[in-house]
Scaffold this active site. Structure first.
Site, PDB file in Angstrom:
ATOM      1  CB  CYS A   9       2.710   5.529   9.742  1.00 37.80           C
ATOM      2  SG  CYS A   9       3.362   5.615  11.432  1.00 37.80           S
ATOM      3  CG  HIS A  57      -0.566   1.930  10.435  1.00 41.79           C
ATOM      4  ND1 HIS A  57       0.467   1.625   9.574  1.00 41.79           N
ATOM      5  CD2 HIS A  57      -0.006   2.627  11.458  1.00 41.79           C
ATOM      6  CE1 HIS A  57       1.597   2.110  10.053  1.00 41.79           C
ATOM      7  NE2 HIS A  57       1.337   2.715  11.198  1.00 41.79           N
ATOM      8  CD  GLU A  84      -1.065  -0.198   6.925  1.00 38.80           C
ATOM      9  OE1 GLU A  84      -0.003  -0.088   7.560  1.00 38.80           O
ATOM     10  OE2 GLU A  84      -1.851   0.754   6.744  1.00 38.80           O
TER      11      GLU A  84
END
Length: 224
Positions: free
Chosen positions: A86, A195, A197
């Site tokens: 990002c 994302h 994660e």
């Protein structure tokens, strides 16, 4: 494999990444303050999402001048792994580690959603734990995620197989060629808007992102 997660003033996804690498995958992980200049102990540098330096001037425009980014450029030149997520993707383009730019979303508003992505290539550490053409789902959260590059750069990216992730179905932000993530020519630097994660812990409703990090661990054990 030792991970370093860069922390800028304004980073807000740094602990999320560290939770995945340190707590879920049990890998040594340290937080790297933006003023650090020695990252020689690291195998993977992760530039996380957030709003580095408040996103003043332009997303990633100030972060690229931080001492840690000079060290990260050298890290990448040595063939070591660099991941920008990002805002981290924005920083990598500003620093010249990846071509193109991330601009305002097509609808000019912030998008927070889960989107399907197609995995375009699986012969790199980042994607080797996926299947060729696999459709995965990852969260996005950005206001400036529309990937843009000139026609020659786009053609080069496609010809070299540098597009690793592509939005599948509806394009959420207007990115050219539906690009969601690209790598450099050698393949050791990856930038992506979604994302991974945030899709690594089953408690969050999905683990498609965890495979990206697991792919890196195969490098550590010499599986490539």
């Amino acid at each position: 494999m030792k991970f370093g997660v860069v922390v800028f003033p304004g980073s807000n996804c740094d602990r999320d990444v560290a939770y995945v690498t340190r707590d879920l995958l049990n890998q040594p992980t340290r937080m790297v303050w933006h003023e650090e200049t020695d990252i020689s102990d690291l195998d993977v540098v992760v530039i996380p999402g957030g709003f580095s330096y408040g996103d003043y001037l332009r997303c990633g425009a100030i972060a690229r001048f931080s001492p840690v980014m000079k060290a990260t450029v050298e890290h990448a030149k040595q063939g070591k792994l660099v991941l920008g997520i990002c805002n981290g993707f924005q920083v990598l383009t500003e620093a010249g580690l990846l071509p193109g730019a991330l601009t305002r979303n097509r609808a000019l508003h912030f998008i927070c959603d889960r989107v399907p992505l197609k995995v375009e290539r699986t012969n790199l550490p980042w994607t080797q734990a996926y299947q060729q053409g696999e459709i995965i789902t990852l969260p996005i959260a950005h206001g400036e995620g529309r990937y843009y590059a000139d026609a020659d750069t786009l053609a080069e990216l496609e010809d070299n197989g540098q597009v690793l992730f592509r939005y599948e179905g509806e394009n959420p932000n207007g990115s050219l060629n539906n690009i969601a993530g690209i790598c450099n020519k050698p393949g050791n630097v990856l930038g992506m808007m979604p994302h991974p994660e945030r899709a690594s812990d089953p408690m969050l409703g999905g683990t498609d992102g965890l495979h990206l990090f697991k792919g890196l661990l195969k490098v550590a054990v010499g599986a490539l």
